[in-house]
Design an enzyme around this catalytic site. Structure first.
Site, PDB file in Angstrom:
ATOM      1  N   ASP A  78       0.854  -1.180   0.000  1.00 46.12           N
ATOM      2  CA  ASP A  78       0.000   0.000   0.000  1.00 46.12           C
ATOM      3  C   ASP A  78       0.888   1.227   0.000  1.00 46.12           C
ATOM      4  O   ASP A  78       1.907   1.256   0.687  1.00 46.12           O
ATOM      5  CB  ASP A  78      -0.862   0.005   1.265  1.00 46.12           C
ATOM      6  CG  ASP A  78      -2.092  -0.861   1.081  1.00 46.12           C
ATOM      7  OD1 ASP A  78      -2.455  -1.115  -0.076  1.00 46.12           O
ATOM      8  OD2 ASP A  78      -2.657  -1.278   2.097  1.00 46.12           O
ATOM      9  N   ASP A  85      -7.601  23.269  11.529  1.00 48.15           N
ATOM     10  CA  ASP A  85      -7.470  21.970  10.865  1.00 48.15           C
ATOM     11  C   ASP A  85      -6.458  21.109  11.604  1.00 48.15           C
ATOM     12  O   ASP A  85      -5.259  21.342  11.554  1.00 48.15           O
ATOM     13  CB  ASP A  85      -7.019  22.224   9.414  1.00 48.15           C
ATOM     14  CG  ASP A  85      -7.111  20.968   8.581  1.00 48.15           C
ATOM     15  OD1 ASP A  85      -7.254  19.879   9.167  1.00 48.15           O
ATOM     16  OD2 ASP A  85      -7.037  21.093   7.350  1.00 48.15           O
ATOM     17  N   GLU A 115      -2.291  17.180   7.384  1.00 48.68           N
ATOM     18  CA  GLU A 115      -2.144  18.117   6.274  1.00 48.68           C
ATOM     19  C   GLU A 115      -2.277  19.544   6.782  1.00 48.68           C
ATOM     20  O   GLU A 115      -1.476  20.424   6.470  1.00 48.68           O
ATOM     21  CB  GLU A 115      -3.213  17.878   5.196  1.00 48.68           C
ATOM     22  CG  GLU A 115      -3.012  16.636   4.364  1.00 48.68           C
ATOM     23  CD  GLU A 115      -3.815  15.467   4.894  1.00 48.68           C
ATOM     24  OE1 GLU A 115      -4.140  15.474   6.105  1.00 48.68           O
ATOM     25  OE2 GLU A 115      -4.102  14.539   4.117  1.00 48.68           O
ATOM     26  N   LYS A 163     -10.040  27.231   2.359  1.00 41.37           N
ATOM     27  CA  LYS A 163      -9.061  26.471   1.564  1.00 41.37           C
ATOM     28  C   LYS A 163      -9.669  25.090   1.335  1.00 41.37           C
ATOM     29  O   LYS A 163     -10.455  24.607   2.153  1.00 41.37           O
ATOM     30  CB  LYS A 163      -7.723  26.351   2.293  1.00 41.37           C
ATOM     31  CG  LYS A 163      -7.756  25.431   3.501  1.00 41.37           C
ATOM     32  CD  LYS A 163      -6.424  24.764   3.720  1.00 41.37           C
ATOM     33  CE  LYS A 163      -6.554  23.429   4.450  1.00 41.37           C
ATOM     34  NZ  LYS A 163      -7.194  23.443   5.745  1.00 41.37           N
ATOM     35  N   ASP A 206      -9.987  -5.950   2.924  1.00 43.36           N
ATOM     36  CA  ASP A 206      -8.724  -6.547   2.493  1.00 43.36           C
ATOM     37  C   ASP A 206      -8.738  -8.056   2.698  1.00 43.36           C
ATOM     38  O   ASP A 206      -7.878  -8.769   2.178  1.00 43.36           O
ATOM     39  CB  ASP A 206      -7.553  -5.993   3.317  1.00 43.36           C
ATOM     40  CG  ASP A 206      -7.149  -4.609   2.866  1.00 43.36           C
ATOM     41  OD1 ASP A 206      -7.371  -4.295   1.687  1.00 43.36           O
ATOM     42  OD2 ASP A 206      -6.618  -3.849   3.686  1.00 43.36           O
TER      43      ASP A 206
END
Lengths: 722, 548
Positions: free
Chosen positions: A338, A375, A379, A431, A563
């Site tokens: 992955d 946030d 990120e 944003k 999976d």
């Protein structure tokens, strides 16, 4: 798990970066994390002193293993056992120091073989004891159908029971969280002291019996029967109770048995030949010759090598559900990795702030900083960090203050696909995904500069993620201020590891939910051989089947319920311990550290296991040459004095020559125990180079070593006052 | 020209001829066993025998066909020999029943051990209808089994490994017959006799009288060598001037017995689609053959320069070098023809010939049997080497697992068991040891050579040892039968197990089986396996004799 693996939430215990040059079974050492309760503790270092102590400690066990019903499992050792019995009888009937010396050393050979196995098992037992200590009898709070709760013994729980676990209580069995969320201390299994979060739904719902809830409460639906829980299976595995011979081990045992039969015949044929020639040989001498010739070294160490191989995995905090899977790991030729968390750090980071054409850079920086204040995603934090570096201290202080002044945070939602902040003066900053923000700007009367769109396209085509920043003053149209460049950062050292894998003949395929463009860019940066973009579980399954249809063995990691089919289909499926119980059930290995990079170590360990067996087999057979040169002239030199020419070691007397060979044969087992426990050194390289090196070390070395060893022992033996 | 120069030149010419011949012959055999069409004469045979040439067989059916064909062959040949006295062209030839059984088994197993004297033991009818037929079909059986094993490696699905009857017929009609015709003509031109004349009585120089037999020698001689049979028309075999009159025919005979075994690696390479694999096997065979030629020649040349000289038991028209070359080649190919008496060789020279047999007939081995013997050792090498590179061992992408290694191990176990057990019994059983000519280590070598020769289907005799007693005839027949057919059945089972496996793709982690490293290990495994198995026995035989 959502269809896109890249969005797999990284749980706190899965993000520990595990990379770097340390690669390959025996050289692998974990970094700075001290794991006092960890499974790896018992097997960390193998100093000679420790080994000597371990050997002495296993002596009683080795004597117990003299039971023929046990010895029978290794045909080679069994032949030594019978030989020892024969010489004992012979020594009793016709006593001599020679007969007794040989007899003692033959029994020592069997004991050394048993010790090797006992030492290997002993290390597993120490680990099992640690585990067992955690499996105290717990009381479970079972919820009845009417909602009331009753106290029952954990051992009485059956599949489908629902239990309530409160803070401080031990989870009574393996199961899935059906209600609530809690922090759980899983150090009993993983050795990791940092608690992990377990919550209902999603991929973090699996809990393991024996772990402790620290805060909050959860309701758990039990998924395994008592006695078959994860911890029970772990104990059985590390203790070797569940150990079955692996396919290659069986095949090797067949070969060793055949060699033994050939040597039994060769030695049995000697007696009539000797009688014809005029010198009948004693039973002691014939047994001594036989034991020296049959592959005792590998025969004695074979099961220790197998146990130690499993043990090495445990030291890497990987539990293999079968030895077969460990061997298969050595054969793997395609590795599905992955992208997120394995190849890259798993969270995109802001790498660049680009102002819209004609605007000052500081404006976009401030806006990006403001919009990301709330946030808390990685990120978002990386944007704050990057933008913060570009701002003066006082500006930053002013911006940090806006929350106290009553600014309203706008959370990210899947619907709006943007986040931001509404200041008290009415200014809105946003944003987010470029199309979402651009639509927001045009909805509020603003235009989108074409320069911004060019930047957005440029970032996307380079594999990055563009976030557009816009703001709107009260009463004014919205303005697009610029673009934030978010990049998936490839972990350092990955390129080298993939190059090593390529040298080993293993193809790496990166699996990602990204679009093909992004995927290609990251694949090129990381140096993987191939990639599967926009991968769905079905795509993954199809890829595995395609590889297998081409005769390739596939290894993969996974943690989500979706999976599970792919994990079950792959030849080596490694489930993350943080994953769902469905994933763990389908996999044939579980990584307690939940570190997907571990797959590379697992492959190395699988190969090392096979190499160790092959190398010691070669060594064992190569040893025979010197032993022949020691024993055959000794047996017949009286009859044919010319045969002394074969005594190239110049051994002092026939008897000391034979005894020295037998002693060497016994001691070499002890000398090779550390090697068989540690595994031979394995550096990833092409097969021809590997073969050449191992033939040189273990083949040629195996021819030469006994010449020196037997000569040295003979020097000692011949000076004994006998 | 000194002996050394002429000897080296002989070897050089032989090697050059083999190098030139193995290319077209190897390619031709590959075509023979893959050709979709049948020749007219072949179709006739299939129709007569009611065989459907288009259907293929699983390994078990194939094995039953091989065994059935061979057992029927033994029965027919035994009956023919037993009844030769009452059949036409008897010429007074007779044979005991135990000798007859030994002979029947011997020719069907491609051994051609001869307990009887060639010219007086069998009638021309037996020679023609019995022995000559088996001289063609017994190597064809070996060829068929080898090709079946190669198919197992080459194919990657299904369960069929070919049709035994088709392989048998094609091997005989397209390979052995044409080559035997050419070989016979060349030998005829070289002076080998070919007539149906009655025995001639001549008066010798010393005044005595001698009966000189004639016969269809050249035709039998060609296939005797070509099919690695070795059963001579005359008792003296290729030492007899009618079978092998000159240095030229000697060279031709050595060439004929080596040419098919040395061409088969190329066939193998072509059939598995990787010529390099063929080169490895060829290199393996050539290295072992070269080593054995060097060892025997060195021993004999050394002995010849000694006080006793080295020509005892050798024909003066050949000399030491060509005799040693013949000895190493005939023992390395399971042929068993001799142009000199191995009994009279020096201890190490005779020991070398014996060791060449004990390698298991892979240097380069008999027709077909050399290739499958070498491939068995290749699987063993792959198993050990494969583990050492950290993979489940595989040959040409086929995994060597439990079943495969079991079959290989059993196949490799048969010959040593037979040799060791029967030699052991022979050394203490009075009815064997009384038949020895020599005593001491040399006598031991005689008996061991006999059982090694039988169990490996070589057929050459160390002489000296009189094997024509019921006990030795029957035990040697047993060794020949088990030594031939147990490995064949196991090889076919291996082919069946391999053919069902999908071929795994090659990558950097795969152990390449075409490198010098692998080839070196391959040779090493062959020498070490044989060396370790037989060292004690050899120490009491040739080594004790040489060092005393």
């Amino acid at each position: 798990m959502t269809p896109s693996p890249t969005t797999t939430p990284s749980s706190p215990d899965a993000t520990a970066p595990h990379v770097g040059g340390a690669h390959g079974g025996s050289t692998h050492r974990r970094g700075d994390s001290v794991r006092e309760t960890s499974l790896i503790r018992s097997g960390k270092a193998l100093s000679l002193g420790t080994l000597a102590r371990q050997l002495v400690a296993t002596f009683p066990e080795a004597v117990r293993k003299l039971d023929p019903r046990h010895v029978w499992h290794s045909p080679v050792v069994f032949v030594v056992w019978i030989g020892s019995l024969l010489t004992t009888v012979d020594a009793v009937v016709d006593p001599s120091w020679f007969a007794w010396s040989i007899t003692v050393w033959l029994w020592a050979t069997v004991l050394f073989a048993n010790m090797a196995e006992a030492v290997a098992e002993g290390r597993g037992k120490a680990q099992a004891a640690t585990l067992r200590a955690t499996r105290t009898t717990t009381t479970a709070q079972r919820r009845r159908a009417d909602g009331s709760v009753e106290a029952v013994a954990a051992s009485d729980l059956t599949i489908g029971d629902v239990v309530v676990v409160r803070p401080g209580e031990v989870i009574p069995g393996d199961g899935d969280v059906v209600e609530g969320m809690a922090t759980v201390d899983e150090s009993a299994i993983t050795g990791e002291s940092a608690p992990v979060i377990r919550e209902s739904g999603g991929d973090r719902c699996a809990v393991t019996g024996g772990t402790t809830v620290l805060s909050d409460g959860i309701t758990v639906s039990i998924t395994t029967r008592p006695g078959e829980t994860f911890i029970d299976r772990m104990i059985a595995l590390v203790e070797g109770a569940a150990r079955q011979k692996t396919p290659n081990e069986i095949a090797l045992t067949i070969l060793l048995t055949t060699l033994t039969i050939i040597f039994v015949l060769a030695v049995m044929a000697i007696q009539p030949l000797a009688i014809y020639s005029g010198q009948e040989q004693s039973v002691v001498v014939l047994v001594a010759l036989l034991v020296c010739l049959i592959p005792t070294t590998i025969g004695a160490l074979l099961s220790a090598i197998g146990i130690a191989g499993m043990d090495r995995l445990v030291q890497h905090n990987v539990l293999a559900m079968s030895g077969r899977a460990v061997e298969a790991a050595g054969d793997v030729s395609t590795l599905l990795l992955d992208k997120t968390g394995t190849i890259t750090f798993g969270n995109r980071r802001a790498s660049e702030l680009l102002a819209a054409p004609g605007l000052p850079g500081v404006e976009v920086t401030e806006a990006a900083y403001l919009a990301s204040l709330a946030d808390e995603t990685p990120e978002g934090r990386s944007i704050v960090e990057l933008a913060g570096r570009g701002l003066a201290d006082e500006t930053r202080a002013r911006l940090d203050g806006v929350r106290r002044e009553g600014a309203v945070l706008v959370e990210f939602t899947a619907h709006t696909r943007m986040s931001g902040i509404d200041l008290q003066d009415g200014t809105a900053v946003r944003k987010g995904a470029s199309d979402a923000v651009c639509r927001w700007a045009s909805d509020h009367g603003g235009g989108v500069p074409s320069g911004v769109l060019t930047e957005v396209a440029g970032i996307a085509s380079s594999g990055g993620t563009p976030l557009v920043v816009a703001s709107m003053q009260p009463g004014e149209p919205a303005r697009v201020l610029g673009v934030i460049h978010l990049k998936d950062v490839v972990k350092p050292g990955m390129k080298e590891r993939f190059a090593q894998l390529r040298a080993m003949g293993i193809r790496t395929v990166m699996i990602t939910g990204d679009n093909p463009l992004t995927a290609q860019s990251i694949a090129a940066e990381a140096g993987v051989d191939d990639f599967l973009a926009e991968a769905t579980p079905e795509d993954k399954m199809a890829l595995i089947k395609k590889e297998q249809a081409g005769g390739r063995l596939v290894a993969m990691t996974g943690d989500g319920t979706n999976d599970a089919p792919a994990l079950a289909q792959s030849d080596v499926g490694v489930a993350m311990n943080t994953g769902t119980s469905a994933a763990k059930e389908a996999a044939n290995m579980v990584d307690l550290d939940s570190d997907p990079t571990k797959l590379i170590d697992i492959v190395s360990i699988g190969k090392q296991l096979l190499i160790t067996r092959g190398a010691l087999t070669t060594f064992s057979i190569a040893n025979d040459i010197a032993k022949y040169f020691a024993i055959i002239p000794a047996m017949f030199v009286v009859l044919f004095p010319g045969l002394d020419a074969l005594n190239i070691m110049g051994l002092s007397t026939p008897k000391s020559a034979m005894l020295s060979a037998v002693i060497f044969n016994a001691l070499i087992i002890v000398a090779l125990i550390p090697l068989s426990l540690r595994g031979v050194r394995y550096r990833p390289s092409g097969s021809t180079a590997l073969l050449r090196r191992n033939i040189l070390v273990y083949g040629l070395g195996g021819v030469i070593a006994p010449f020196i060893g037997i000569k040295l022992i003979d020097l000692v033996v011949s000076h004994l006052p006998l | 020209m000194s002996d050394t120069v002429s000897g080296l030149l002989t070897i050089a010419v032989l090697v050059a001829a083999l190098a030139a011949a193995h290319v077209p012959l190897g390619s031709w055999m590959a075509r023979v066993f893959t050709d979709a069409r049948h020749w007219r004469v072949e179709r006739l045979v299939y129709r007569l025998c009611r065989v459907d040439p288009s259907s293929e067989q699983r390994w078990s059916t194939y094995a039953v066909a091989v065994l059935g064909f061979s057992v029927v062959g033994v029965v027919l040949l035994f009956t023919l020999i037993a009844l030769q006295g009452v059949l036409p062209f008897a010429r007074g030839a007779t044979m005991n029943l135990d000798t007859a059984l030994n002979t029947a088994v011997s020719f069907v197993t491609n051994t051609n051990w001869q307990s009887y004297a060639g010219e007086s033991g069998t009638s021309p009818l037996v020679q023609t209808l019995g022995l000559t037929v088996q001289n063609f079909v017994s190597p064809a059986v070996g060829l068929a089994v080898a090709v079946a094993l190669v198919r197992g490696l080459a194919r990657s699905s299904g369960a069929e490994i070919g049709n035994f009857w088709v392989d048998l017929v094609r091997g005989t009609v397209r390979v052995l017959l044409p080559l035997a015709v050419v070989g016979a003509v060349v030998l005829l031109l070289g002076g080998v006799i070919q007539n149906l004349a009655s025995p001639t009585e001549v008066t010798t120089l010393s005044g005595g009288s001698q009966v000189i037999q004639g016969g269809l020698v050249a035709s039998q001689e060609a296939v005797k060598e070509l099919g690695t049979n070795g059963g001579g028309y005359f008792n003296a075999n290729s030492a007899h001037p009618f079978e092998n009159p000159t240095a030229f025919t000697n060279l031709v005979e050595i060439f004929l017995l080596l040419v098919i075994p040395f061409s088969l690696p190329r066939t193998y390479g072509i059939l598995v689609g990787d010529r390099r694999q063929g080169w490895t096997v060829l290199g393996f065979m050539a290295t072992l053959w070269g080593l054995m030629v060097a060892a025997v020649t060195w021993a004999e040349v050394s002995a010849a320069s000694g006080p006793l000289g080295g020509l005892e038991g050798k024909e003066v028209r050949f000399g030491v070098w060509p005799s040693a070359l013949f000895a190493a080649s005939t023992t390395g190919t399971s042929t068993g023809a001799v142009n000199s008496m191995h009994e009279s060789y020096s201890a190490l020279g005779g020991g070398g010939a014996l060791f060449s047999i004990l390698l298991g007939e892979v240097s380069p081995g008999g027709v077909g049997s050399g290739l499958y013997g070498a491939l068995l050792l290749a699987v063993l090498t792959v198993f050990i080497a494969g583990l050492m590179v950290g993979r489940t061992p595989e040959l040409l992408g086929k995994q060597v697992g439990r079943r495969e290694i079991t079959l290989v191990a059993l196949a490799l176990l048969v010959m040593p068991s037979l040799v060791l057990v029967f030699t052991g019994i022979g050394m203490v059983a009075p009815l064997v040891s009384s038949q020895m000519l020599a005593s001491g280590p040399h006598g031991l070598t005689e008996v061991m050579y006999a059982y090694a020769s039988a169990a490996n289907n070589n057929g050459s005799a160390f002489a000296g040892f009189s094997a024509d007693t019921p006990y030795t005839n029957l035990t040697l027949a047993l060794c020949m039968f088990l030594g031939r057919f147990v490995p064949i059945v196991l090889v076919l089972a291996l082919a069946g197990s391999l053919v069902a496996q999908r071929r795994r793709p090659v990558n950097a982690g795969t152990l390449p089986t075409h490198t010098p490293t692998f080839a070196g290990l391959f040779v090493g495994v062959a020498i070490i396996v044989a060396g370790l198995t037989f060292f004690p026995a050899l120490a009491l035989g040739p080594l004790a004799e040489a060092l005393s």
